[in-house]
Design a protein around this motif. Structure first.
Motif, PDB file in Angstrom:
ATOM      1  N   THR A  47       0.766  -1.150   0.146  1.00  7.07           N
ATOM      2  CA  THR A  47      -0.008   0.087  -0.136  1.00  7.07           C
ATOM      3  C   THR A  47       0.749   1.131   0.005  1.00  7.07           C
ATOM      4  O   THR A  47       0.731   2.467  -0.668  1.00  7.07           O
ATOM      5  CB  THR A  47      -1.145  -0.094   1.153  1.00  7.07           C
ATOM      6  N   VAL A  77       0.390   7.590   3.892  1.00  4.69           N
ATOM      7  CA  VAL A  77       0.114   6.081   3.711  1.00  4.69           C
ATOM      8  C   VAL A  77       1.547   5.445   4.254  1.00  4.69           C
ATOM      9  O   VAL A  77       2.450   4.930   3.240  1.00  4.69           O
ATOM     10  CB  VAL A  77      -0.257   5.662   2.215  1.00  4.69           C
ATOM     11  N   PRO A  97      -5.094   4.025   4.950  1.00  4.64           N
ATOM     12  CA  PRO A  97      -6.054   3.994   3.673  1.00  4.64           C
ATOM     13  C   PRO A  97      -5.336   5.297   2.900  1.00  4.64           C
ATOM     14  O   PRO A  97      -4.976   6.631   3.636  1.00  4.64           O
ATOM     15  CB  PRO A  97      -7.275   3.965   4.014  1.00  4.64           C
ATOM     16  N   GLY A 157      -7.654   1.139  -0.152  1.00  3.98           N
ATOM     17  CA  GLY A 157      -8.817   1.360   0.347  1.00  3.98           C
ATOM     18  C   GLY A 157      -9.856   1.449  -0.673  1.00  3.98           C
ATOM     19  O   GLY A 157      -9.823   1.731  -1.839  1.00  3.98           O
ATOM     20  N   HIS A 158     -11.280   1.383  -0.085  1.00  2.46           N
ATOM     21  CA  HIS A 158     -12.301   1.590  -0.740  1.00  2.46           C
ATOM     22  C   HIS A 158     -13.616   2.286  -0.381  1.00  2.46           C
ATOM     23  O   HIS A 158     -13.577   2.275   0.929  1.00  2.46           O
ATOM     24  CB  HIS A 158     -12.870   0.046  -1.044  1.00  2.46           C
ATOM     25  N   HIS A 198     -11.467   6.906  -0.481  1.00  2.00           N
ATOM     26  CA  HIS A 198     -10.337   5.945  -1.092  1.00  2.00           C
ATOM     27  C   HIS A 198     -10.528   5.398  -2.299  1.00  2.00           C
ATOM     28  O   HIS A 198      -9.420   4.598  -2.678  1.00  2.00           O
ATOM     29  CB  HIS A 198     -10.397   4.803   0.105  1.00  2.00           C
TER      30      HIS A 198
END
Length: 500
Positions: free
Chosen positions: A83, A100, A106, A134-135, A139
């Motif tokens: 990430t 990050v 995220p 991330g979602h 994100h």
């Protein structure tokens, strides 16, 4: 979000139908901004790419990019974990700038990143595959006209892809499917405008599940690294404390079959190494085949001369080196990234560069090639355009050192301790500062701070820590000054243990 079932057969037929439209490609001049195909894999070690001299596998399609372009021999990541490295690549900034630092922080996708800047400059932009930033909310991917991404790591088989319209279920092998949807988008784009296509594969990330087409490869004994049985003598306690050993820490999911009865501990290590590497290299072989599909498609559409192709990974990986799998450490197998770039209008075939380049350089390179003026590039970006290196020569004033920082201190799975350091052309200084500093995903355990210093010319495997060795006192003092200079340059705060 709604779910839609889509088979690979449907996607492939869509590609074929669109290709039959015979879209005429944009004909660019030497000064026109190039198209971009940015291929990134996950955990593909440089020493598993035959263009870099791999002794364990062949990657003919990836090698084609090197043969027809430039190979960067000293490309490094700034935080060797998925990430954070992806955030650094998108934003051109270090982890402490983009926020990050670990797997548990995220990405705020509203911050400046190269896809949105290219989109604003008239590029068509698309992302397919692994996002892992991330979602939902802030994100989800931004700056893309089209995107379809895996949930987190995603599975190796029958993935769902998250899109702005909903989740789409696919049937088949994920490496193939990501390529399928990328090729489908290429055929449906507006041929009169430049494009930037990000094809981000999940492979060869753990647990290394190969497809049937490559399932019988590498059954002969795979050469072992010289450091497979490293005992970590004379180095930091951090090295011995890590829990990512081939002998001890591979799981039943990783190995996929039980360890045979009656093996000695040494024979068991040999067996586990072979099992691990068979599947890892089989996943790489599938990636390589799909790189070939992308390159062939560019050829068929007449796009090769006008398209910049990048092949890289989000970081390196231990392939039994020091007895490990995974990454995180500042040691060479983890720190190094493959970086191969082809652009026939600017790069002579078979070029190579030994300049120190970083993953934070990718964003500014793409913006430079797109013709975006320096005044429009966010000042927070911390990299440099790589275009001056395209001729294979290192210009005067290019960086002679790099700064690295791993933040996810003593995480619950791998227990790699937080550290930062500086690498020059010959030497590497690492400081394990022994605490998590409250960073998400880091443990609250505290360990004594430790230093390591390696002479990479005399000790390329990083087995002999020469920190506080009298013969290296001038080198050590110079590296300490350089570490402090780089921390000031990039705006990173030294850990309290260093000041103490």
């Amino acid at each position: 979000m709604s779910d839609h079932a889509v088979s690979r057969r449907t996607v492939v037929s869509g590609v074929a139908g669109a290709a039959a439209l015979s879209l005429l490609p944009r004909r660019a001049s030497a000064d026109s901004p190039p198209n971009v195909v940015f291929i990134m894999t996950d955990d593909h070690a440089t020493h598993a790419v035959s263009a870099y001299g791999s002794a364990i596998n062949d990657t003919p399609n990836i090698d084609r990019i090197a043969r027809e372009g430039i190979r960067f021999d000293n490309a490094f990541c700034t935080n060797s974990i998925c990430t954070p490295s992806r955030a650094a690549i998108l934003t051109g900034t270090y982890s402490h700038v983009n926020g990050v630092t670990t797997l548990d922080t995220p990405f705020d996708a509203t911050q400046s990143a190269f896809p949105a800047l290219l989109q604003a400059a008239g590029y068509q932009t698309a992302l397919f595959g692994k996002w892992h930033l991330g979602h939902g909310g802030l994100h989800d991917p931004r700056g893309f006209d089209h995107w379809a991404v895996l949930q987190g790591q995603g599975p190796y088989v029958n993935p769902q892809l998250i899109t702005p319209e909903g989740r789409v279920s696919h049937t088949g092998y994920t490496t193939d499917i990501i390529t399928d949807v990328a090729l489908d988008w290429l055929d449906r784009r507006d041929p009169s405008r430049p494009f930037c296509l990000l094809v981000h594969q999940k492979a060869p990330h753990r647990p290394w599940r190969p497809d049937e087409a490559h399932g019988d490869m590498y059954e002969d004994a795979i050469p072992q690294p010289a450091t497979l049985r490293d005992d970590y003598a004379g180095r930091s306690a951090a090295a011995a404390a890590a829990r990512m050993g081939v002998a001890r820490d591979l799981t039943a999911t990783d190995l996929k079959e039980p360890v045979p009865d009656g093996l000695s501990s040494d024979e068991e290590l040999d067996w586990k190494y072979q099992r691990y590497m068979e599947d890892y290299l089989r996943c790489v072989a599938s990636v390589d085949d799909n790189v070939g599909r992308l390159l062939d498609h560019l050829d068929a559409q007449g796009l090769t001369d006008d398209t910049l192709v990048i092949y890289t990974s989000d970081q390196g990986f231990f392939l039994g080196d020091h007895g490990w799998f995974d990454k995180r450490f500042m040691y060479e197998p983890s720190l190094r990234m493959p970086l191969l770039v082809r652009y026939p209008r600017r790069i002579a075939p078979g070029s190579a560069s030994d300049a120190i380049v970083l993953n934070i350089d990718y964003a500014q390179t793409l913006l430079d090639l797109a013709g975006i003026p320096d005044t429009a590039v966010p000042q927070r970006m911390q990299g440099r355009s790589l275009t001056p290196l395209f001729g294979g020569h290192t210009p005067k004033g290019w960086r002679r050192s790099m700064y690295y920082r791993y933040w996810m201190h003593d995480d619950s799975a791998h227990h790699v301790r937080a550290h930062y350091g500086v690498r020059t052309e010959r030497h590497k200084l690492i400081f394990y500062y022994g605490e998590g500093l409250g960073v998400p995903g880091a443990s609250d355990r505290v360990f004594p701070p430790e230093w390591e210093l390696f002479d990479l010319h005399n000790d390329p495997d990083e087995l002999h820590n020469v920190h506080d060795h009298p013969a290296y006192a001038p080198v050590q003092a110079g590296l300490e000054r350089e570490l402090a200079r780089l921390q000031r340059l990039y705006g990173d705060e030294p850990a309290p243990a260093q000041a103490a």
